[in-house]
Design a protein around this motif. Structure first.
Motif, mmCIF file in Angstrom:
data_model
loop_
_atom_site.group_PDB
_atom_site.id
_atom_site.type_symbol
_atom_site.label_atom_id
_atom_site.label_comp_id
_atom_site.label_asym_id
_atom_site.label_seq_id
_atom_site.Cartn_x
_atom_site.Cartn_y
_atom_site.Cartn_z
ATOM 1 N N ALA A 90 0.830 -1.210 0.000
ATOM 2 C CA ALA A 90 0.000 0.000 0.000
ATOM 3 C C ALA A 90 0.864 1.260 0.000
ATOM 4 O O ALA A 90 0.547 2.245 -0.679
ATOM 5 C CB ALA A 90 -0.932 -0.009 1.206
ATOM 6 N N GLN A 91 1.946 1.229 0.759
ATOM 7 C CA GLN A 91 2.846 2.387 0.802
ATOM 8 C C GLN A 91 3.507 2.622 -0.549
ATOM 9 O O GLN A 91 3.612 3.763 -1.008
ATOM 10 C CB GLN A 91 3.916 2.177 1.870
ATOM 11 C CG GLN A 91 3.397 2.343 3.290
ATOM 12 C CD GLN A 91 4.511 2.168 4.302
ATOM 13 O OE1 GLN A 91 5.176 1.134 4.319
ATOM 14 N NE2 GLN A 91 4.723 3.163 5.144
ATOM 15 N N VAL A 92 3.967 1.546 -1.167
ATOM 16 C CA VAL A 92 4.594 1.665 -2.486
ATOM 17 C C VAL A 92 3.601 2.236 -3.490
ATOM 18 O O VAL A 92 3.962 3.024 -4.379
ATOM 19 C CB VAL A 92 5.119 0.290 -2.960
ATOM 20 C CG1 VAL A 92 5.590 0.372 -4.411
ATOM 21 C CG2 VAL A 92 6.247 -0.194 -2.051
ATOM 22 N N ALA A 93 2.327 1.875 -3.329
ATOM 23 C CA ALA A 93 1.281 2.381 -4.223
ATOM 24 C C ALA A 93 0.985 3.856 -3.971
ATOM 25 O O ALA A 93 0.298 4.504 -4.767
ATOM 26 C CB ALA A 93 0.008 1.547 -4.056
ATOM 27 N N GLY A 94 1.458 4.382 -2.839
ATOM 28 C CA GLY A 94 1.285 5.805 -2.539
ATOM 29 C C GLY A 94 0.191 6.123 -1.547
ATOM 30 O O GLY A 94 -0.054 7.304 -1.237
ATOM 31 N N ALA A 95 -0.497 5.102 -1.030
ATOM 32 C CA ALA A 95 -1.596 5.338 -0.091
ATOM 33 C C ALA A 95 -1.081 5.766 1.275
ATOM 34 O O ALA A 95 0.044 5.436 1.663
ATOM 35 C CB ALA A 95 -2.438 4.073 0.052
ATOM 36 N N LYS A 96 -1.914 6.497 2.009
ATOM 37 C CA LYS A 96 -1.605 6.789 3.402
ATOM 38 C C LYS A 96 -1.865 5.515 4.215
ATOM 39 O O LYS A 96 -2.735 4.708 3.878
ATOM 40 C CB LYS A 96 -2.476 7.938 3.922
ATOM 41 C CG LYS A 96 -2.154 9.286 3.296
ATOM 42 C CD LYS A 96 -3.003 10.382 3.933
ATOM 43 C CE LYS A 96 -2.609 11.761 3.406
ATOM 44 N NZ LYS A 96 -2.845 11.898 1.964
ATOM 45 N N THR A 97 -1.145 5.363 5.321
ATOM 46 C CA THR A 97 -1.265 4.139 6.117
ATOM 47 C C THR A 97 -1.400 4.454 7.600
ATOM 48 O O THR A 97 -0.715 5.322 8.131
ATOM 49 C CB THR A 97 -0.051 3.217 5.903
ATOM 50 O OG1 THR A 97 1.155 3.957 6.170
ATOM 51 C CG2 THR A 97 -0.008 2.686 4.481
ATOM 52 N N LEU A 98 -2.284 3.722 8.258
ATOM 53 C CA LEU A 98 -2.494 3.811 9.704
ATOM 54 C C LEU A 98 -2.292 2.429 10.303
ATOM 55 O O LEU A 98 -2.833 1.443 9.804
ATOM 56 C CB LEU A 98 -3.915 4.298 10.013
ATOM 57 C CG LEU A 98 -4.443 4.029 11.441
ATOM 58 C CD1 LEU A 98 -3.679 4.857 12.468
ATOM 59 C CD2 LEU A 98 -5.942 4.301 11.517
ATOM 60 N N SER A 99 -1.522 2.345 11.372
ATOM 61 C CA SER A 99 -1.386 1.083 12.108
ATOM 62 C C SER A 99 -2.074 1.203 13.454
ATOM 63 O O SER A 99 -1.993 2.236 14.125
ATOM 64 C CB SER A 99 0.092 0.729 12.320
ATOM 65 O OG SER A 99 0.755 1.725 13.081
ATOM 66 N N ILE A 100 -2.788 0.149 13.846
ATOM 67 C CA ILE A 100 -3.366 0.035 15.180
ATOM 68 C C ILE A 100 -2.765 -1.225 15.782
ATOM 69 O O ILE A 100 -3.051 -2.338 15.338
ATOM 70 C CB ILE A 100 -4.899 -0.049 15.143
ATOM 71 C CG1 ILE A 100 -5.484 1.182 14.453
ATOM 72 C CG2 ILE A 100 -5.464 -0.195 16.558
ATOM 73 C CD1 ILE A 100 -7.011 1.159 14.333
ATOM 74 N N THR A 101 -1.901 -1.052 16.773
ATOM 75 C CA THR A 101 -1.167 -2.170 17.351
ATOM 76 C C THR A 101 -1.204 -2.116 18.872
ATOM 77 O O THR A 101 -1.677 -1.146 19.461
ATOM 78 C CB THR A 101 0.310 -2.157 16.910
ATOM 79 O OG1 THR A 101 0.981 -1.039 17.532
ATOM 80 C CG2 THR A 101 0.433 -2.029 15.397
#
Length: 248
Positions: free
Chosen positions: A182-193
């Protein structure tokens, strides 16, 4: 300041070695009262000054102050685990929430053309819940049963999209791979851990942390996702306040 709140505020200042030492100390919190700074240093093949510097970066006066704060936190957990375990999770998770991050995530959700959830196992339950709620307010969101389909759809994301990755350990292989795609595709990313130094949180644009205690039955993950449910409810409630209520 509350022990976990100090960690939340200052953990980003640690280097890789210090983060590793911190994780080890948190794992040994049941026996930390009997540890000396020299023992900790020897266990990690470093000098006592390194341990002191680590503790000061986290907002403590030194190792003794850190040790006592962690020990007292553990004692409180042991005293109330049967009666207020869920209450404790809420309190600690609330203290881990950075509202600036929440606001950034709300903006990303609002402007995203498409929202994908990356989650497997028990973590799919809160993902499914937020997915269903976002669809109610007109967002194009989706969860996946098959990891291969999840990764394929991650490739189709653009800079106008958002990927939300949920993993308590932050080390789930399929989730890490989908998030990277997803990052390589350019999307923003959120992690919930869960609250830890983990690979998933390190690679995402936004991070939210929930407090939980690891539970395994016959080696199988049985940890509740109560803190994650709290976080996704917080996101949706705040989203309604900011955006949806204004349109009705």
């Amino acid at each position: 300041m509350y022990f976990y709140d100090r960690l939340k505020q200052n953990q980003h200042t640690l280097n890789e070695t210090e983060s590793f030492i911190l994780d080890d100390l948190l794992q040994k919190k049941n026996s930390i009262k009997d540890m000396t700074i020299r023992q900790v240093a020897q266990n990690h093949f470093t000098a006592p000054n390194t341990i002191t510097r680590l503790c000061k970066k986290l907002g403590f006066k030194g190792f003794t102050d850190f040790r006592e704060a962690l020990y007292q936190t553990e004692q409180t957990e042991n005293d109330y685990i049967e009666i207020t375990s869920l209450d404790e999770q809420i309190v600690k998770t609330k203290q881990l929430v950075n509202m600036d991050t929440v606001n950034d995530v709300l903006d990303a959700i609002h402007h995203a053309n498409r929202i994908l959830f990356f989650a497997v196992g028990l973590s799919r339950l809160p993902a499914d819940e937020l997915d269903a709620r976002l669809q109610l307010v007109g967002k194009h969101s989706q969860t996946f049963l098959d990891p291969h389909v999840m990764k394929y759809n991650a490739e189709l994301l653009t800079e106008n999209d958002l990927a939300i990755a949920i993993s308590l350990s932050g080390e789930t292989d399929n989730i890490l791979k989908a998030t990277t795609i997803a990052q390589v595709a350019g999307a923003k990313t959120l992690s919930i851990t869960g609250f830890s130094t983990n690979s998933l949180a390190k690679q995402t644009d936004f991070q939210l942390y929930g407090f939980s205690s690891d539970v395994r039955v016959n080696g199988i993950d049985a940890t509740d996702r109560f803190s994650v449910h709290y976080l996704i409810n917080l996101l949706f409630t705040e989203y309604l306040k900011r955006y949806h209520s204004k349109s009705n």
